[in-house]
Design an enzyme around this catalytic site. Sequence first.
Site, short mmCIF file in Angstrom:
data_model
loop_
_atom_site.label_atom_id
_atom_site.label_comp_id
_atom_site.label_asym_id
_atom_site.label_seq_id
_atom_site.Cartn_x
_atom_site.Cartn_y
_atom_site.Cartn_z
N LYS A 1 0.85 -1.19 0.00
CA LYS A 1 0.00 0.00 0.00
C LYS A 1 0.88 1.24 0.00
O LYS A 1 1.79 1.37 0.83
CB LYS A 1 -0.89 -0.02 1.25
CG LYS A 1 -1.92 1.10 1.31
CD LYS A 1 -2.78 0.93 2.56
CE LYS A 1 -3.83 2.03 2.65
NZ LYS A 1 -4.64 1.91 3.88
N HIS B 1 -0.34 4.46 0.17
CA HIS B 1 -0.99 5.63 0.75
C HIS B 1 -1.44 5.28 2.17
O HIS B 1 -1.29 4.13 2.60
CB HIS B 1 -2.20 6.04 -0.11
CG HIS B 1 -3.24 4.96 -0.24
ND1 HIS B 1 -3.11 3.90 -1.11
CD2 HIS B 1 -4.40 4.76 0.43
CE1 HIS B 1 -4.16 3.11 -1.01
NE2 HIS B 1 -4.95 3.59 -0.08
#
Length: 218
Positions: free
Chosen positions: A103, A105
């Site tokens: 991921k 963000h």
Amino acid sequence: MEAYKREFIEFLQSAGVLKFGDFTAKSGRKIPYFVNAGMIKTGEQITKMGEFYARAYLEKLGEKKAVLYGPAYKGISLSISAAVALSKKGLDLPFFFNRKEVKDHGEGGVFVGYVPSAGEEVVIIEDVITAGTAIRESMEILSHLEGVKVAATFIMVDRKEKGQTDKGAMQEIEEQFGFPVYSVVDVYDIIEYLEEDPQNEENVTRIKNYLAVNGAKA
């Protein structure tokens, strides 16, 4: 056969986790039976599964403080259910799992849940080991956690198959990485259970024939 092993095999069949037929394992081998934790799909089933893992953990490791790791995707629910079951028995352990894609963000990273730090020990909660492919992938992922040691791995079924050599896949993992691999039952327990009913003769024969070729030789 111990009562809990019989109960576990009956549970695996009733939940559709243990099936017989023609399947392909992650290792690419054509196998006559399949153990698929992905078939666990109700609260009652995953609760019961966690209780079996918790029993195995306490039997082998006692009150050992460790962090439970569930490899995505099937290991996620298994590790969480084991953590819940252990907490009900008085052993409150943190857990975490990995994302298949990093991921980029929010909090970012590849791990979700409690991320262990240097000096802490991890216990991997998996479904099965065939050739050891999935465990080696997990070890590669966990290698990014500096100073964290894997203390053990728990699986549902030891398939008693050879890994990359004629040795058992579980034995190879233990020798390569230096930690024990524990299972609730193994394929010979399943054979013993099936042999109690003559209607299972075909499945028993197919499994034995498969093990004659792919079974661990040491």
